[in-house]
Design a protein around this motif. Structure first.
Motif, PDB file in Angstrom:
ATOM      1  N   GLY A   1      15.335  -7.867 -49.420  1.00  0.00           N
ATOM      2  CA  GLY A   1      14.111  -7.790 -48.632  1.00  0.00           C
ATOM      3  C   GLY A   1      12.880  -8.384 -49.298  1.00  0.00           C
ATOM      4  O   GLY A   1      12.197  -9.235 -48.706  1.00  0.00           O
ATOM      5  N   PRO A   2      12.540  -7.984 -50.530  1.00  0.00           N
ATOM      6  CA  PRO A   2      11.357  -8.559 -51.170  1.00  0.00           C
ATOM      7  C   PRO A   2      11.453 -10.075 -51.357  1.00  0.00           C
ATOM      8  O   PRO A   2      10.450 -10.779 -51.256  1.00  0.00           O
ATOM      9  CB  PRO A   2      11.300  -7.829 -52.519  1.00  0.00           C
ATOM     10  CG  PRO A   2      11.992  -6.526 -52.272  1.00  0.00           C
ATOM     11  CD  PRO A   2      13.103  -6.861 -51.320  1.00  0.00           C
ATOM     12  N   PHE A   3      12.651 -10.589 -51.602  1.00  0.00           N
ATOM     13  CA  PHE A   3      12.812 -12.038 -51.746  1.00  0.00           C
ATOM     14  C   PHE A   3      12.407 -12.756 -50.474  1.00  0.00           C
ATOM     15  O   PHE A   3      11.796 -13.831 -50.522  1.00  0.00           O
ATOM     16  CB  PHE A   3      14.265 -12.387 -52.095  1.00  0.00           C
ATOM     17  CG  PHE A   3      14.541 -13.866 -52.156  1.00  0.00           C
ATOM     18  CD1 PHE A   3      14.403 -14.559 -53.346  1.00  0.00           C
ATOM     19  CD2 PHE A   3      14.918 -14.569 -51.018  1.00  0.00           C
ATOM     20  CE1 PHE A   3      14.637 -15.930 -53.406  1.00  0.00           C
ATOM     21  CE2 PHE A   3      15.150 -15.939 -51.064  1.00  0.00           C
ATOM     22  CZ  PHE A   3      15.010 -16.615 -52.255  1.00  0.00           C
ATOM     23  N   ARG A   4      12.740 -12.186 -49.333  1.00  0.00           N
ATOM     24  CA  ARG A   4      12.405 -12.858 -48.075  1.00  0.00           C
ATOM     25  C   ARG A   4      10.897 -12.925 -47.871  1.00  0.00           C
ATOM     26  O   ARG A   4      10.380 -13.847 -47.238  1.00  0.00           O
ATOM     27  CB  ARG A   4      13.121 -12.166 -46.920  1.00  0.00           C
ATOM     28  CG  ARG A   4      14.624 -12.458 -46.969  1.00  0.00           C
ATOM     29  CD  ARG A   4      15.475 -11.660 -46.029  1.00  0.00           C
ATOM     30  NE  ARG A   4      16.887 -11.945 -46.288  1.00  0.00           N
ATOM     31  CZ  ARG A   4      17.879 -11.131 -45.993  1.00  0.00           C
ATOM     32  NH1 ARG A   4      17.628  -9.971 -45.427  1.00  0.00           N
ATOM     33  NH2 ARG A   4      19.118 -11.472 -46.270  1.00  0.00           N
ATOM     34  N   ASP A   5      10.174 -11.948 -48.426  1.00  0.00           N
ATOM     35  CA  ASP A   5       8.711 -12.058 -48.448  1.00  0.00           C
ATOM     36  C   ASP A   5       8.279 -13.174 -49.394  1.00  0.00           C
ATOM     37  O   ASP A   5       7.394 -13.977 -49.074  1.00  0.00           O
ATOM     38  CB  ASP A   5       8.082 -10.739 -48.917  1.00  0.00           C
ATOM     39  CG  ASP A   5       8.267  -9.609 -47.919  1.00  0.00           C
ATOM     40  OD1 ASP A   5       8.495  -9.904 -46.732  1.00  0.00           O
ATOM     41  OD2 ASP A   5       8.197  -8.444 -48.341  1.00  0.00           O
ATOM     42  N   ALA A   6       8.921 -13.217 -50.554  1.00  0.00           N
ATOM     43  CA  ALA A   6       8.526 -14.181 -51.582  1.00  0.00           C
ATOM     44  C   ALA A   6       8.793 -15.616 -51.157  1.00  0.00           C
ATOM     45  O   ALA A   6       7.988 -16.515 -51.413  1.00  0.00           O
ATOM     46  CB  ALA A   6       9.265 -13.881 -52.884  1.00  0.00           C
TER      47      ALA A   6
END
Length: 327
Positions: free
Chosen positions: A204-209
């Motif tokens: 999930g956080p990677f998709r923000d990044a």
């Protein structure tokens, strides 16, 4: 047996360094670097405290800082200024990753530059290649996407990348890329295959990044079900046969059993400690629930103990400093 056999003898503090079985080193670590074509100053990533998207013009400065800390390899991800359905910016000669590779290599010739070969950051639908209709509805098309991955990989090699890392989990991706690289004269460019990549809830956080969320469906038709260890090992076996130079397990911490199984193929093995793993440790540490340094180093040591030769981790720069402090 006790009292003749006393295991605590080997745990005397003065003896412990002599008998340590697994030693984490700075040369084991690879730092992921996010690049954003649309920014001029580093942009904090809210779900990954301490991590940023970097402007292309500043990437060499950041990599020099990493190098000064003892990190000798980076993995680049790009966020382009424009997206389309066929990821044309992913292989553009003046694309975000291509320009970043050139800037890093001009400044830091000895920095090992690895590039993520995928389309999810570059497509307006967020999937990892060309999409179309299948028997199950719209989904990623395997064979039409192979040529795209080969084109992306060659463009990265032309820019000076040392290693290309296909992450799309397409059948035949390593073979297609190896053939394209060799035909273009880049026989010395390595392929690190995301060979056992799971459809994990930890991305999930990677998709923000990386701005790589998908507009429809999911990625379960091309990433591995978290319960399937035999399938994961077979995926890596196939990529080894296709010519991968290094295999990879992603995520790392929850899949150490798979990681240890890949040693049988005789190739170096990488593990990706993903954004969710990083974010969980950071969040708990911010609340005072655990010691960030101790848990991060323990987690990295466990990944190496399970068989990883290389560890891609957002803790790379901090871990390098912590390891220096332990000397």
């Amino acid at each position: 047996m006790f009292p003749e056999r006393r295991m605590r003898r080997i745990r005397r503090r003065i003896i412990q360094p002599l008998l340590r079985e697994t030693e984490l080193r700075k040369t084991d670590l690879i730092a992921p670097v996010f690049l954003d074509e649309s920014i001029s100053t580093p942009l904090p990533i809210a779900s990954m405290p301490g991590q940023f998207r970097h402007p292309v013009d500043g990437v060499a400065d950041y990599c020099e800082r990493l190098g000064n800390a003892g990190i000798s390899a980076v993995l680049l991800f790009g966020v382009p200024g424009t997206k389309d359905s066929e990821a044309t910016e992913a292989y553009a000669a003046d694309g975000v990753v291509q320009r970043a590779v050139r800037k890093i290599k001009e400044r830091l010739a000895q920095m090992v530059v690895m590039t993520d070969v995928c389309a999810c950051e570059y497509t307006d639908h967020g999937h990892c290649g060309i999409v179309g209709e299948t028997v199950d509805g719209p989904d990623l098309l395997n064979d039409p996407s192979l040529a795209l991955m080969a084109q992306i990989a060659v463009s990265h090699a032309q820019s000076g990348a040392d290693i290309v890392a296909p992450s799309c989990m397409l059948d035949g991706m390593v073979q297609a890329i190896r053939q394209a690289l060799d035909a273009a004269g880049y026989q010395d460019v390595l392929i690190v295959s995301y060979s056992s990549k799971f459809a994990s809830a930890l991305y999930g956080p990677f998709r923000d990044a990386a701005d790589s969320g998908f507009a429809f469906g999911d990625r379960t038709t091309y990433q591995i079900n978290p319960g399937n260890a035999r399938e994961a090992v077979m995926e890596s076996e196939l990529d080894a046969a296709e010519g991968a130079d290094i295999l990879m397990v992603k995520p790392a911490g929850l899949y150490l059993d798979v990681l240890s199984s890949l040693i049988q193929f005789g190739l170096p093995v990488a593990a990706y400690q993903v954004s969710g793993e990083y974010a969980m440790i950071k969040a708990a540490a911010e609340r005072g629930w655990l010691d960030e340094r101790a848990v991060a180093l323990e987690s990295l040591t466990a990944i190496k103990r399970a068989g990883a030769d290389l560890i891609i981790t957002y803790f790379a720069e901090d871990a390098a400093r912590w390891l220096d402090e332990e000397q």
